[in-house]
Each structure stands twice: as structure tokens, then as C-alpha cells.
Scaffold this active site. Structure first.
Site, PDB file in Angstrom:
ATOM      1  N   CYS A   1       6.923   5.256   4.453  1.00 40.93           N
ATOM      2  CA  CYS A   1       7.019   3.580   4.376  1.00 40.93           C
ATOM      3  C   CYS A   1       8.303   3.437   4.256  1.00 40.93           C
ATOM      4  O   CYS A   1       9.160   3.909   3.341  1.00 40.93           O
ATOM      5  CB  CYS A   1       6.303   3.198   3.062  1.00 40.93           C
ATOM      6  SG  CYS A   1       6.798   1.973   2.112  1.00 40.93           S
ATOM      7  N   GLU A   2       8.679   2.289   5.000  1.00 45.65           N
ATOM      8  CA  GLU A   2      10.164   1.750   5.167  1.00 45.65           C
ATOM      9  C   GLU A   2      10.546   1.123   3.769  1.00 45.65           C
ATOM     10  O   GLU A   2      11.783   0.973   3.508  1.00 45.65           O
ATOM     11  CB  GLU A   2      10.575   1.259   6.406  1.00 45.65           C
ATOM     12  CG  GLU A   2      10.178  -0.270   6.449  1.00 45.65           C
ATOM     13  CD  GLU A   2      10.531  -0.786   7.547  1.00 45.65           C
ATOM     14  OE1 GLU A   2      10.883  -0.177   8.525  1.00 45.65           O
ATOM     15  OE2 GLU A   2      10.674  -2.084   7.669  1.00 45.65           O
ATOM     16  N   HIS A   3       9.850   0.693   3.006  1.00 47.33           N
ATOM     17  CA  HIS A   3      10.147   0.077   1.696  1.00 47.33           C
ATOM     18  C   HIS A   3      10.662   1.002   0.521  1.00 47.33           C
ATOM     19  O   HIS A   3      11.063   0.748  -0.369  1.00 47.33           O
ATOM     20  CB  HIS A   3       9.091  -0.995   1.446  1.00 47.33           C
ATOM     21  CG  HIS A   3       8.714  -2.041   2.380  1.00 47.33           C
ATOM     22  ND1 HIS A   3       7.743  -2.263   2.922  1.00 47.33           N
ATOM     23  CD2 HIS A   3       9.690  -2.444   3.207  1.00 47.33           C
ATOM     24  CE1 HIS A   3       7.568  -3.211   3.845  1.00 47.33           C
ATOM     25  NE2 HIS A   3       9.010  -3.383   4.138  1.00 47.33           N
ATOM     26  N   HIS A   4       9.627   2.177   0.628  1.00 43.85           N
ATOM     27  CA  HIS A   4       9.858   2.918  -0.474  1.00 43.85           C
ATOM     28  C   HIS A   4      10.387   4.356  -0.102  1.00 43.85           C
ATOM     29  O   HIS A   4      10.430   5.342  -0.902  1.00 43.85           O
ATOM     30  CB  HIS A   4       8.615   3.044  -1.387  1.00 43.85           C
ATOM     31  CG  HIS A   4       7.960   2.077  -1.928  1.00 43.85           C
ATOM     32  ND1 HIS A   4       7.256   1.162  -1.249  1.00 43.85           N
ATOM     33  CD2 HIS A   4       8.588   1.455  -3.243  1.00 43.85           C
ATOM     34  CE1 HIS A   4       7.022  -0.004  -2.076  1.00 43.85           C
ATOM     35  NE2 HIS A   4       7.816   0.126  -3.207  1.00 43.85           N
TER      36      HIS A   4
ATOM     37  N   GLN B   1       3.121  -0.261   8.647  1.00 40.32           N
ATOM     38  CA  GLN B   1       2.012   0.136   9.598  1.00 40.32           C
ATOM     39  C   GLN B   1       1.798  -0.839  10.771  1.00 40.32           C
ATOM     40  O   GLN B   1       1.417  -0.323  11.633  1.00 40.32           O
ATOM     41  CB  GLN B   1       0.767   0.245   8.534  1.00 40.32           C
ATOM     42  CG  GLN B   1      -0.443   0.886   9.194  1.00 40.32           C
ATOM     43  CD  GLN B   1      -1.480   1.110   8.515  1.00 40.32           C
ATOM     44  OE1 GLN B   1      -1.131   1.570   7.007  1.00 40.32           O
ATOM     45  NE2 GLN B   1      -2.795   0.803   8.923  1.00 40.32           N
TER      46      GLN B   1
ATOM     47  N   HIS C   1      -1.094   4.736   1.717  1.00 48.66           N
ATOM     48  CA  HIS C   1       0.520   4.584   1.451  1.00 48.66           C
ATOM     49  C   HIS C   1       0.816   5.167   0.143  1.00 48.66           C
ATOM     50  O   HIS C   1       0.069   4.510  -0.688  1.00 48.66           O
ATOM     51  CB  HIS C   1       0.764   3.286   1.580  1.00 48.66           C
ATOM     52  CG  HIS C   1       0.715   2.580   3.000  1.00 48.66           C
ATOM     53  ND1 HIS C   1       1.896   1.908   3.622  1.00 48.66           N
ATOM     54  CD2 HIS C   1      -0.291   2.363   3.911  1.00 48.66           C
ATOM     55  CE1 HIS C   1       1.470   1.533   4.670  1.00 48.66           C
ATOM     56  NE2 HIS C   1       0.037   1.648   4.965  1.00 48.66           N
TER      57      HIS C   1
ATOM     58  N   CYS D   1       3.258   4.927  -1.758  1.00 53.52           N
ATOM     59  CA  CYS D   1       3.728   3.973  -2.671  1.00 53.52           C
ATOM     60  C   CYS D   1       2.744   3.168  -3.298  1.00 53.52           C
ATOM     61  O   CYS D   1       2.919   2.668  -4.356  1.00 53.52           O
ATOM     62  CB  CYS D   1       4.689   3.107  -1.811  1.00 53.52           C
ATOM     63  SG  CYS D   1       3.909   2.291  -0.316  1.00 53.52           S
TER      64      CYS D   1
HETATM   65 ZN   LIG Z   1       5.981   1.486   0.268  1.00 58.23          ZN
END
Ligand SMILES: [Zn+2]
Length: 234
Positions: free
Chosen positions: A122-125, A163, A191, A193
């Protein structure tokens, strides 16, 4: 009978409008992974050297003792893993070669490759995404080796991802290789996260789909979804 046909048509038109609207939403953010133009000016080994120092800094800031036997190799290990493994798919040199074959059997039905194991991040976390990808295409004369689909999933998964983008990148790559719009992909993934932190919902998973060409027809789409019979186990 007339009514059934009309209703079918209206359903199809409704879904086409929904797909259209979805497409418009994506105009602003291209399906390309956001990379800077200088992304590959450093060699892999130079990146590993830099990231190793960055990881060392993070660990130091957290107060970890980097002289400890268990920790001293971690910065190097993480840097190597980022560059060569879990984010290795950022480098276009690692894209699987697009070898295709003539469809000698004249098989004209859809081909489904399901339960392709998927590990992404996941590119956010920067936490893992773990799941299954299911791919279908209808050949217009060209076919690819079955394992090619697994390799394409793996290549695009090995990037910081969302995704939705991953699903579209897989479809676009196969559309390009197979020279047809008739490609579909469904991804069902957990995910970490969401599962291991934050809301900590261990049971939830995220389903995304992209239906190209003939797969926009609800009947064709239904066939595909029946084939994959979505009850992914982890
Ligand atoms: Zn994430």
C-alpha cells in the site's frame, strides 16, 4: 419479450454510464505510477546505499541500538528488499517480455486465469497488500502463455500501489500485449493497513475490477464472475 430486451438494454446502458463516469474520475490521475522523470538516474546499487542510510536514520531516531547483533544488518536488508524485491517492479527493465503466440486452436471463448497470488504494498502506509487476482481475456487471434499473466500481476504488484491502479495497469498491459480490449481483472485483497492497524478489521477485504471491451456486456461479465466464483481464501 420486448420488455425483457428493453430492460436488458437499459441495464447495460446504466452500467456503461457507470463505467463512463468511473473513467472520467480517473482522467485526472493517470493509471501510471507517479514517478519523477529522474527516477532511474541512480543505479540500483546507489539506491541501496542511500536507502540503507535512510533506514538506519529511522531506526536510530526510534532509539534502536544498531550495534545489536540482531539489528545491525537490518538497514542493508531493508534497502536491498525495497530496491530489488518489493519495489522492484518500478523499474521498466523488469517488465516481463511480451511473447505472444498465434491462437492455433481457434479457441474463441474466454480464458480465465484465477487465484493468482498477489503480494503488493500500500503506497499510503507501505504495508503489505495480500490477495488474489483473477484475469480473463477473449483472444482475437493472439494468446499469451498462462504464466505470463502471473508475471504481469507480480511486476505491477511490486510497486507502492493503490489497488484500483494495480487492477487497471494489469488490464492495460494485457490489452496492449494481446491487441484487444477484451480483457478483465478482478482483485480481492487484504490491506494490512486496515487489518493490522487503524480500524483493525481482520476480516475485511477490498475487491476491485476493471472490465474492458466485451466484458462491459453484463452477460460476458457474469460468465467471468461465475468462473472465478469469488470466495477467495487466504
Ligand atoms: Zn494503506
Amino acid at each position: 419479450m420486448q420488455f425483457v430486451n428493453n430492460k436488458k438494454r437499459m441495464d447495460l446502458e446504466k452500467q456503461l454510464r457507470e463505467i463512463e463516469a468511473m473513467g472520467n474520475d480517473h482522467v485526472g490521475s493517470s493509471t501510471d505510477t507517479p514517478l519523477r522523470s529522474d527516477a532511474f538516474e541512480l543505479s540500483d546499487i546507489e539506491k541501496i546505499a542511500k536507502i540503507k542510510e535512510d533506514v538506519r536514520n529511522i531506526m536510530n531516531t526510534l532509539g534502536l541500538d544498531l550495534t545489536d547483533d540482531s539489528l545491525k544488518g537490518t538497514p542493508t536488508r531493508v534497502a536491498k528488499m525495497f530496491v530489488q524485491e518489493i519495489f522492484g517492479g518500478l523499474h521498466p527493465d523488469r517488465k516481463p517480455k511480451a511473447s505472444t503466440f498465434e491462437n492455433k486452436y481457434k479457441y474463441g471463448e474466454m480464458l480465465v486465469e484465477k487465484n493468482i497470488t498477489l503480494y503488493s504494498t500500500c503506497e499510503h502506509h507501505l504495508l503489505p497488500i495480500v490477495g488474489k487476482a483473477h484475469i480473463a481475456y477473449i483472444s482475437n487471434g493472439t494468446v499469451v502463455g498462462l504464466s505470463k499473466m502471473n508475471r504481469i500481476v507480480d511486476y505491477f504488484a511490486k510497486r507502492p500501489q493503490v489497488q484500483e491502479r494495480l487492477t487497471m495497469q494489469i488490464v492495460e498491459e494485457l490489452q496492449h500485449i494481446l491487441q484487444t480490449k477484451d480483457v478483465a481483472c478482478v482483485i480481492d485483497a487484504k490491506h494490512l493497513c486496515v487489518n493490522s492497524r487503524g480500524i483493525r478489521d481482520i476480516d475485511s477485504s477490498t475487491v476491485t475490477s476493471e472490465f474492458g471491451g466485451k466484458f462491459k456486456d453484463p452477460n460476458v461479465r457474469r460468465d467471468f464472475l461465475d468462473y472465478i466464483n469469488l470466495d477467495t481464501e487466504f
